[in-house]
Design a protein around this motif. Structure first.
Motif, PDB file in Angstrom:
ATOM      1  N   LYS A   5     -12.920  -1.949   3.841  1.00 54.34           N
ATOM      2  CA  LYS A   5     -12.558  -0.941   2.918  1.00 54.34           C
ATOM      3  C   LYS A   5     -12.317   0.416   3.695  1.00 54.34           C
ATOM      4  CE  LYS A   5     -13.855   1.726  -1.324  1.00 54.34           C
ATOM      5  NZ  LYS A   5     -14.961   1.936  -2.236  1.00 54.34           N
ATOM      6  N   GLY A   6     -11.180   1.095   3.598  1.00 57.06           N
ATOM      7  CA  GLY A   6     -10.876   2.403   4.083  1.00 57.06           C
ATOM      8  C   GLY A   6      -9.732   2.957   3.725  1.00 57.06           C
ATOM      9  N   VAL A   7      -9.164   4.187   4.474  1.00 56.12           N
ATOM     10  CA  VAL A   7      -7.977   4.755   4.282  1.00 56.12           C
ATOM     11  C   VAL A   7      -6.949   4.457   5.258  1.00 56.12           C
ATOM     12  CG1 VAL A   7      -7.071   7.013   3.840  1.00 56.12           C
ATOM     13  CG2 VAL A   7      -9.436   6.607   3.283  1.00 56.12           C
ATOM     14  N   VAL A   8      -5.732   4.292   4.448  1.00 53.92           N
ATOM     15  CA  VAL A   8      -4.734   3.700   5.658  1.00 53.92           C
ATOM     16  C   VAL A   8      -3.978   5.076   5.980  1.00 53.92           C
ATOM     17  CG1 VAL A   8      -4.533   1.450   4.856  1.00 53.92           C
ATOM     18  CG2 VAL A   8      -3.100   3.369   3.404  1.00 53.92           C
ATOM     19  N   GLY A   9      -3.171   4.762   6.974  1.00 52.81           N
ATOM     20  CA  GLY A   9      -2.590   5.826   7.736  1.00 52.81           C
ATOM     21  C   GLY A   9      -0.908   6.038   7.188  1.00 52.81           C
ATOM     22  N   LEU A  10      -0.201   6.522   8.078  1.00 49.51           N
ATOM     23  CA  LEU A  10       1.027   6.724   7.609  1.00 49.51           C
ATOM     24  C   LEU A  10       1.981   5.323   8.409  1.00 49.51           C
ATOM     25  CD1 LEU A  10       1.632  10.329   8.238  1.00 49.51           C
ATOM     26  CD2 LEU A  10       1.007   9.320   6.247  1.00 49.51           C
ATOM     27  N   ARG A  11       2.736   4.711   7.510  1.00 51.50           N
ATOM     28  CA  ARG A  11       3.570   3.425   8.139  1.00 51.50           C
ATOM     29  C   ARG A  11       4.629   4.012   8.792  1.00 51.50           C
ATOM     30  NH1 ARG A  11       7.378   1.894   4.237  1.00 51.50           N
ATOM     31  NH2 ARG A  11       7.285   3.029   2.179  1.00 51.50           N
TER      32      ARG A  11
ATOM     33  N   PHE B 181       0.931  -1.147  -0.084  1.00 55.14           N
ATOM     34  CA  PHE B 181      -0.152   0.011   0.207  1.00 55.14           C
ATOM     35  C   PHE B 181       0.834   1.119   0.092  1.00 55.14           C
ATOM     36  CE2 PHE B 181       0.996  -0.876   4.423  1.00 55.14           C
ATOM     37  CZ  PHE B 181       1.414   0.405   4.898  1.00 55.14           C
ATOM     38  N   ARG B 182       0.382   2.402  -0.286  1.00 56.73           N
ATOM     39  CA  ARG B 182       0.960   3.568  -0.036  1.00 56.73           C
ATOM     40  C   ARG B 182       0.254   4.376   0.821  1.00 56.73           C
ATOM     41  NH1 ARG B 182       1.222   6.480  -5.920  1.00 56.73           N
ATOM     42  NH2 ARG B 182       2.647   7.812  -4.491  1.00 56.73           N
ATOM     43  N   ASP B 183       0.955   5.036   1.379  1.00 55.31           N
ATOM     44  CA  ASP B 183       0.520   6.139   2.685  1.00 55.31           C
ATOM     45  C   ASP B 183      -0.597   7.142   2.469  1.00 55.31           C
ATOM     46  OD1 ASP B 183       2.557   4.918   3.886  1.00 55.31           O
ATOM     47  OD2 ASP B 183       3.755   6.988   4.215  1.00 55.31           O
ATOM     48  N   GLY B 184      -1.694   6.889   3.233  1.00 54.17           N
ATOM     49  CA  GLY B 184      -3.084   7.617   2.789  1.00 54.17           C
ATOM     50  C   GLY B 184      -3.719   6.886   1.785  1.00 54.17           C
ATOM     51  N   ALA B 185      -3.502   5.930   1.380  1.00 55.59           N
ATOM     52  CA  ALA B 185      -4.441   5.485   0.107  1.00 55.59           C
ATOM     53  C   ALA B 185      -5.624   4.726   0.413  1.00 55.59           C
ATOM     54  CB  ALA B 185      -3.435   4.392  -0.743  1.00 55.59           C
ATOM     55  N   VAL B 186      -6.550   4.350  -0.382  1.00 57.00           N
ATOM     56  CA  VAL B 186      -7.843   3.739  -0.257  1.00 57.00           C
ATOM     57  C   VAL B 186      -7.463   2.220  -0.575  1.00 57.00           C
ATOM     58  CG1 VAL B 186     -10.221   3.496  -0.846  1.00 57.00           C
ATOM     59  CG2 VAL B 186      -9.432   5.889  -0.560  1.00 57.00           C
ATOM     60  N   VAL B 187      -7.893   1.469   0.409  1.00 55.91           N
ATOM     61  CA  VAL B 187      -7.605   0.027   0.092  1.00 55.91           C
ATOM     62  C   VAL B 187      -8.959  -0.634   0.453  1.00 55.91           C
ATOM     63  CG1 VAL B 187      -5.107   0.073   1.092  1.00 55.91           C
ATOM     64  CG2 VAL B 187      -6.970  -0.375   2.765  1.00 55.91           C
ATOM     65  N   GLY B 188      -9.304  -1.829  -0.203  1.00 54.42           N
ATOM     66  CA  GLY B 188     -10.314  -2.762  -0.309  1.00 54.42           C
ATOM     67  C   GLY B 188     -10.455  -3.640   0.635  1.00 54.42           C
ATOM     68  N   LYS B 189     -11.509  -3.993   1.031  1.00 58.12           N
ATOM     69  CA  LYS B 189     -11.518  -5.212   2.049  1.00 58.12           C
ATOM     70  C   LYS B 189     -10.643  -6.595   1.342  1.00 58.12           C
ATOM     71  CE  LYS B 189     -14.744  -8.170   4.479  1.00 58.12           C
ATOM     72  NZ  LYS B 189     -15.976  -8.552   5.129  1.00 58.12           N
TER      73      LYS B 189
END
Length: 377
Positions: A176-182, A90-98
């Motif tokens: 499904k949501g938005v990931v934070g900063l890794r 994933f990329r920081d702040g990206a929308v990811v699916g379940k």
């Protein structure tokens, strides 16, 4: 020479003190109840008080509170096993699916165990199938077939166990949501339970707030709520009451409530401070008086001006809004109430009304006209 000068200064000081004493004596002898020169005789007998008119106006029945926004779903992902990070998906702040793969740990050992378990399962399945065929030809006993069937089930469980161990090296999105900063990179060694990344479902947000317990009977699920934020001045967001905590806070006598609002545009974020306004409806011809008109006591009251005198009237109050108080009983539209000076009043005292609600005084033009008419006569 010096003695004469000293004597003169002392004498001058004594004369000054005598003069001040004489002035104070004459001032104290003035009549106590004498009216001021600038005031007329009637004004000298009445106490000047500020007044306001009771107004009947349409009233937006609502309640205000402050709250905090929270994600519809929020979780911090942590690995269940220790290992070295081998991939980040994933990329920081990206929308990811379940179900999307977010992070993978080195799983060489788990993969080998899974392959071994699958090989054993294949062998056990072949042996059991052969034993079933031999049993049909009467070349093998039933006991041998049962034993091979049990071995097959053990190997199937071993494959499931190996697959579960391998799955624990893969961290996937639970919704499904938005990931934070890794805070990790490829090659980092992470421990079991270490914080890796947070994921937030912000398409829908929750607004948590508190209200006084007096509103408990008026809170119904689905009640329309208006939400505003200081970060977005001028913008209003519609929400609906979703749930009310069944327990009242025994310390603050408040109710915890939660509203749910759509955030498809993504303008609002979890953790923001918001102002909440609950809309109960519109009410017509509501009597309002300034807050300062209320005389505190066991039962609220106000001073009403009747025929130039102060009359104490007990009232029943409703909601308060913007320095105004709703009066449910005790007053009528157009009544004149005292807003300042109540502490010195007693029922029946004569008062002189001043302020916004005071009766209009004759204009200078009309006074001059009357004088001119009298002069002409």
């Amino acid at each position: 020479m010096k003695k004469n000068t000293h004597f003169g200064v002392v004498a001058l000081a004594i004369v000054g003190l005598l003069g001040l004493a004489y002035y104070a004596y004459n001032a104290n002898r003035a009549p106590v109840g004498a009216p001021a020169a600038s005031s007329g005789a009637p004004a000298g007998m009445a106490m000047a008080v500020e007044v306001a008119r009771v107004k009947a106006s349409d009233f937006s029945d609502d309640a205000a509170a402050v709250g905090t926004l929270k994600s519809n779903e929020s979780v911090v992902l942590r690995p269940e096993v220790a290992g070295r990070v081998s991939a980040i998906g994933f990329r920081d702040g990206a929308v990811v699916g379940k179900g999307d793969l977010l992070l993978a740990l080195d799983a060489a050992i788990q993969e080998a165990e899974l392959q071994q378990a699958k090989a054993n399962l294949s062998l056990a399945r072949s042996n059991h199938q052969r034993n079933v065929e031999l049993l049909g030809r009467k070349f093998l006993s039933q006991q041998a077939v049962d034993s091979s069937a049990a071995t097959l089930r053990v190997q199937e469980a071993a494959v499931q166990l190996a697959e579960a161990k391998f799955a624990k090296t893969r961290v996937k999105a639970p919704f499904k949501g938005v990931v934070g900063l890794r805070n990790v990179s490829i090659g980092d060694y992470v421990k079991e339970g270490q914080d890796l990344i947070n994921i937030e479902d912000i398409a829908t947000l929750r607004a948590d707030f508190k209200l006084p317990e007096t509103y408990l009977g008026r809170l119904n699920k689905g009640l329309i709520i208006e939400v505003t934020s200081d970060a977005l001045p001028g913008e209003r967001f519609k929400a609906a009451l979703d749930a009310v905590d069944p327990q009242v806070d025994p310390v603050g006598r408040s109710i915890s409530a939660r509203a749910r609002l759509d955030n498809a545009a993504g303008k609002l974020r979890p953790g923001m401070f918001v102002r909440v306004r609950l809309l109960f409806g519109e009410r017509k011809a509501v009597l309002l008086v300034p807050e300062q008109a209320i005389v505190p006591g066991a039962q609220p009251a106000v001073y009403r001006v009747v025929d130039g005198k102060a009359t104490l009237v007990k009232v029943r109050l409703g909601v308060r809004r913007a320095a105004q108080v709703e009066v449910l009983e005790g007053l009528a539209d157009g009544d004149l109430v005292i807003t300042a000076g109540q502490l010195k009043l007693r029922p029946g005292m004569a008062v002189l009304a001043v302020g916004e609600g005071a009766p209009a005084a004759p204009s200078a033009g009309s006074a001059q006209t009357g004088s001119g008419t009298a002069a002409a006569k």
